[in-house]
Each structure stands twice: as C-alpha cells, then as structure tokens.
Design a protein around this motif. Structure first.
Motif, PDB file in Angstrom:
ATOM      1  N   CYS A 186       0.869  -1.177   0.000  1.00 31.61           N
ATOM      2  CA  CYS A 186       0.000   0.000   0.000  1.00 31.61           C
ATOM      3  C   CYS A 186       0.907   1.227   0.000  1.00 31.61           C
ATOM      4  O   CYS A 186       2.012   1.191   0.533  1.00 31.61           O
ATOM      5  N   CYS A 190       0.481   3.937   1.633  1.00 26.93           N
ATOM      6  CA  CYS A 190       0.410   4.763   2.847  1.00 26.93           C
ATOM      7  C   CYS A 190       1.723   4.634   3.618  1.00 26.93           C
ATOM      8  O   CYS A 190       2.616   3.901   3.225  1.00 26.93           O
ATOM      9  N   CYS A 194      -1.352  -2.915   6.287  1.00 25.71           N
ATOM     10  CA  CYS A 194      -2.166  -1.855   6.886  1.00 25.71           C
ATOM     11  C   CYS A 194      -3.656  -2.137   6.730  1.00 25.71           C
ATOM     12  O   CYS A 194      -4.070  -3.101   6.093  1.00 25.71           O
ATOM     13  N   HIS A 221      -5.711  -0.498   4.914  1.00 28.56           N
ATOM     14  CA  HIS A 221      -6.138  -0.358   3.514  1.00 28.56           C
ATOM     15  C   HIS A 221      -6.017  -1.694   2.784  1.00 28.56           C
ATOM     16  O   HIS A 221      -6.896  -2.084   2.030  1.00 28.56           O
TER      17      HIS A 221
END
Ligand SMILES: [Zn+2]
Length: 337
Positions: A238, A240, A246, A248
């Motif tokens: 991801c 982020c 995470c 997400h």
C-alpha cells in the motif's frame, strides 16, 4: 533469474580461479536475494602474496569469457589477516537457519579451513546469534559496489531492528482467501480495515492478470497492490506510510474475498506530447479513478498514482475508453472541451 540446477557454474568459476592461483578462504553466495544472484569469494593468491575479494554477478555471466566478467579488489593485508584469523579460530559447526515463509533471499557462507568446509546458511536476515558473521560481511561488502549496501542493510536488519520494513516489501506465504489474518495483520488494522470495507471505502478493485489493484478512499486515496503468485506466495503493498500490512490492504482483501470488483475507468492519451506519455507509462491506456483539480487521477504501470492535466494548450488530451454504467467519467469530462 539464475537457475540453481546449474551447479556446474560454481565448478567452472572455481576451476578458473584455481588456475589463476587463487586459494579460497571464504565464499558468500547470495541466491535470488532481491533478485540478485551474486557469488563472492575471499581468496588468497599465493604467488602475489595478496588477499582478494572476487565476485561474479551470475545473472550476467558468460562462462566462456570469465575474464570479462570477473570483478576483483585487493584487500589491505592487515584487514585481510584479521578476517583470516576469524575464520581459522571459528569453531562452530555448519548451521542452517532456513525459513519456509521466505521466498528467495538465501545466503550461503562457506568457511574453508585446510580441507574442511563449514557452511552457514540463512534466509534474508542474519540470525541474532550469528554475530560472528557481521565482521566478515561488513569487510567483504566494503569492497563491493555501493549499490550492494542495500543488501547488506537488509542482511543485518535483525541487528538494526528494521526487519518489518524489509519484510513489508516482500512476498509472503499466505492464502488470500482462507489465510489466517491474525498472523499478518494487527488487530487494530483488521478492525479499521473491516470498517472501511463495510462503509464502501473500497472505491475501485480490479484484477489484471494475477494482480489486484484497489483504491481505498480516506482523506486522500490510497493505492493497494496485491499480487498472487502460483507458488502460494502473495505480495501486498500500500502507498500509505505504515510499515507492514495496513488497514487499507485489509479492506481490499475483504473486497477480494467477497468478489466486490469495481473496475477502474480506462482512459487513452490522445495528445501529441510524447514526453508526457513516456512519463506516465509506455502502455496505450491508463487506469483512472477520478478527477481532481482539472487533473485525471491515473495509475502508472509501476503502480504509482499520477496526476495528469486533462487539458494541454487548450485541448483535452485524454479520451475515455472504459467507463462505469452511469458514464460518470465521460459526463465529468464533458466540461473539458
Ligand atoms: Zn495503507
């Protein structure tokens, strides 16, 4: 990638070096380590009375012309003798710290003492109780190209407490559909990821070959990339800031399990500015997930989010190739003429 079955490769190299008068003291073989196959030797050359670091990149080698592919450096004698001393006084038996969850990233270290060979083999990270290998590694790598430092940092990650950062960028053995989530996700991320999924924050999810791409909408969009390999390994990433798996990724995973596919828009570039095209990607169309401030939100072939101006010199430079059922993107683009 270099094939392990080619055992003769080492024989050919070793024969070549012994013809040159090299006596092997230590070798390090990085096998499929971040995709690299590197064979490194620490040798004594009697006729010159010098120690050398010799290495070969096995992915770029021609056994008939080894002279062209050999890389070598003379090691300062004082430093070399310290390493020799470490190898001679090492009384450990051959040891193996293998990890089935790790794909590739194998390191094989061989100590040669008279006719004895001691072997130390580990996967990805030097085990915490093998600190005796730190100095040999540090010395050998100081004679290798700078670009190899990344591998050294990764090998030492347990000592630096940075394993999670490296592991997060690697495939792991995991069943996407029936895997035990608790083993790889933190409880907090499972909870929040589930909420995201239930609140329809998984805005887009599309499977391309063995690759899932998803956009998770938060204050800003996050791009999740999940790749399923044939051998039971999965790569999950991801964009982020969190290290590791995470919320997400978890939200995308739930959407995959429920087959909640929502294809991206596809747009084609119709402008004449080839350099822009090159900048975005080399393909003919782009995955798109919306518009923000007169720019299309695109995903590049390297799975990066890229914002491209819709209008260049007063002309619209993108056309819609695939839209959703409501023609949302086409409608939104109507005002760009
Ligand atoms: Zn994330």
């Amino acid at each position: 990638m270099f094939k392990k079955s080619e055992k003769s490769l080492f024989e050919v190299i070793n024969k070549y070096l012994s013809k040159k008068g090299h006596e092997i003291v230590m070798s390090i073989f990085l096998s499929d380590y971040n995709g690299h196959d590197i064979y490194i030797r620490f040798d004594y050359v009697k006729k010159l009375s010098v120690y050398k670091i010799v290495w070969f990149d096995l992915n770029f080698i021609d056994l008939k012309h080894l002279d062209e592919y050999i890389n070598q450096q003379i090691v300062t004698k004082y430093i070399a003798l310290q390493l020799v001393d470490k190898i001679i006084t090492n009384n450990r038996e051959s040891s193996y710290a293998l990890n089935d969850d790790i794909k590739g990233d194998r390191v094989e270290v061989l100590f040669y003492k008279e006719n004895n060979v001691t072997e130390f083999v580990f996967d990805r990270f030097l085990p915490i109780d093998w600190a005796f290998l730190i100095d040999p590694f540090a010395l050998v790598f100081s004679y290798l190209p700078r670009s190899m430092e990344i591998i050294l940092n990764e090998v030492f990650a347990i000592f630096d407490g940075t394993e999670a950062r490296f592991n997060a960028l690697k495939p792991i053995k995991f069943d996407l559909i029936n895997g035990n989530d608790d083993e790889i996700f933190r409880a907090k991320d499972i909870l929040e990821g589930t909420k995201y999924y239930e609140n329809d924050r998984v805005e887009f999810l599309e499977k391309i070959d063995n690759h899932y791409l998803a956009i998770i909408e938060e204050a800003k969009p996050y791009l999740v990339n999940i790749r399923e390999d044939d051998d039971g390994y999965v790569f999950m990433w991801c964009n982020c800031k969190q290290v590791g798996y995470c919320k997400h990724i978890y939200a995308a995973l739930l959407a995959i399990r429920d087959k909640k596919i929502k294809n991206f828009y596809k747009v084609g570039y119709i402008g004449k500015d080839e350099s822009l095209l090159e900048k975005v990607m080399s393909g003919k169309f782009f995955l798109c997930f919306g518009i923000e401030e007169d720019r299309l939100l695109l995903i590049t072939s390297e799975s990066m989010i890229f914002k491209a101006d819709i209008m260049v010199d007063g002309k619209r430079v993108f056309e819609v190739i695939e839209d959703d059922d409501d023609c949302s993107l086409s409608k939104a683009l109507e005002r760009y003429k």
